[in-house]
Scaffold this active site. Sequence first.
Site, PDB file in Angstrom:
ATOM      1  N   ASP A 125       0.801  -1.042   0.140  1.00 60.11           N
ATOM      2  CA  ASP A 125       0.090   0.046  -0.045  1.00 60.11           C
ATOM      3  C   ASP A 125       0.922   1.188  -0.096  1.00 60.11           C
ATOM      4  O   ASP A 125       1.941   0.950   0.395  1.00 60.11           O
ATOM      5  CB  ASP A 125      -0.848  -0.187   1.291  1.00 60.11           C
ATOM      6  CG  ASP A 125      -2.069   0.881   1.104  1.00 60.11           C
ATOM      7  OD1 ASP A 125      -2.187   1.733   0.157  1.00 60.11           O
ATOM      8  OD2 ASP A 125      -2.601   0.965   2.347  1.00 60.11           O
ATOM      9  N   GLY A 136     -11.293   4.039  -1.524  1.00 57.08           N
ATOM     10  CA  GLY A 136     -12.409   4.327  -0.809  1.00 57.08           C
ATOM     11  C   GLY A 136     -13.656   3.888  -0.487  1.00 57.08           C
ATOM     12  O   GLY A 136     -14.592   4.634  -0.231  1.00 57.08           O
ATOM     13  N   ASP A 182      -7.725  -7.370  -0.260  1.00 55.06           N
ATOM     14  CA  ASP A 182      -7.014  -7.473   0.871  1.00 55.06           C
ATOM     15  C   ASP A 182      -7.858  -6.979   2.010  1.00 55.06           C
ATOM     16  O   ASP A 182      -8.747  -6.202   1.883  1.00 55.06           O
ATOM     17  CB  ASP A 182      -5.625  -6.596   0.866  1.00 55.06           C
ATOM     18  CG  ASP A 182      -6.174  -5.461   1.356  1.00 55.06           C
ATOM     19  OD1 ASP A 182      -5.838  -4.817   2.318  1.00 55.06           O
ATOM     20  OD2 ASP A 182      -6.315  -4.352   0.224  1.00 55.06           O
ATOM     21  N   PHE A 191      -4.044   5.324   2.884  1.00 54.79           N
ATOM     22  CA  PHE A 191      -5.142   4.832   3.716  1.00 54.79           C
ATOM     23  C   PHE A 191      -4.949   5.569   4.950  1.00 54.79           C
ATOM     24  O   PHE A 191      -5.679   6.284   5.691  1.00 54.79           O
ATOM     25  CB  PHE A 191      -5.375   3.554   3.937  1.00 54.79           C
ATOM     26  CG  PHE A 191      -6.361   2.970   4.862  1.00 54.79           C
ATOM     27  CD1 PHE A 191      -7.596   3.094   4.585  1.00 54.79           C
ATOM     28  CD2 PHE A 191      -6.068   2.770   6.350  1.00 54.79           C
ATOM     29  CE1 PHE A 191      -8.750   2.942   5.440  1.00 54.79           C
ATOM     30  CE2 PHE A 191      -7.092   2.625   7.224  1.00 54.79           C
ATOM     31  CZ  PHE A 191      -8.455   2.576   6.933  1.00 54.79           C
TER      32      PHE A 191
END
Length: 380
Positions: A93, A221, A271, A97
């Site tokens: 990632d 999102g 995930d 986030f």
Amino acid sequence: MSERFSFTLLANDGAARRGRLSTPHGLVETPAFMPVGTQATVKAMLPEHVRETGADVVLGNVYHLMLRPGAERVDRLGGLHRFMNWPHTILTDSGGFQVMSLAALRKLDADGVTFKSHIDGSMHRLTPERSIEIQGLLGSDIQMQLDECVRLPASRDEIARGMRLSLDWAERSRTAFEGFGGPEAGRALFGIVQGGDDLALREESATALSAMPFEGYSIGGLAVGEPQQVMFDVTAATTAFLPTEKPRYLMGVGTPDDLVGSVARGVDMFDCVMPTRAGRHGVAYTRFGKLNLKNARHAEQIAPLDPEGPTEISRSYSRAYLHHLIRAGEMLGATLLTWNNIAYYQALMRRLRTAIEEGRFDDEAAVIREGWVRGDVVSS
């Protein structure tokens, strides 16, 4: 091992897709569920046991790894694959986030985001370029652009602002990825579609990203508190504007029902921390639904979690013993239930892949859901 990233679409059944990723560290069969190894570890599990469940790929996180132990240190030690003893595919990632989840500890501007470390209060700067540099130092096979994930519900103006900022960061991330030699190393960079629950903004984002030379596309999102049907509607609307020949990754999802419903809408990769977090808190996933092993009703049950389950964990350990381990706070309880849960998710993915290949996805999805509906009767 393949030298370069590629994706092959092997079969369709309706919108459901069966595919295969090829990465510098092996093949990934899709639809795929990726166990989350945020800090270079899938919590409570040995890497070889994660592999034994059938997992082809695990996920690491830029924000956490840049704070501890540091990307430069991981690079000096031979890269993330060697560092965590996982010689298979790794996806990272971008830290996007945390732009949302750590809102109280960050300051956002058009150039990037400044974080205050949740560990020691030190300040750190993350830009699209720095995020890609960190992912290159880690050596991950599949990397993510830096984006802004807007928490729902939000106004349309706020969602649009975050989506367009993410598009700008997508271009900068791609330029940085090429500058740091990502394509030459055989790695992939995925763009991330934003737009909240606004279908027109999702179309705008997906269309703009599809015009950029990404190796795959993520849907971000979602799974941030919206109703499941909203997630499904947004996912279906988004995949309609993504290239069919490239993989689609729905980030942070989710429950088994979320996975089945999203595969039905054309998603290839997932995930979520749910199976590992649930295991550490005494919850087991089975084909009969969830079992809370903390409950006293399990204290004298000699039956296993599932006599036809995918591992010896589910077939051999009694519910009474697992109940005891969880109530006593023994680490083994968290390990066994996490192992069971990851194995369940991987077995679910195998069932879906086979069903798509054989043209019976809808029937298999109905059988899976029926098992959960009957769970209270069958598993008691």
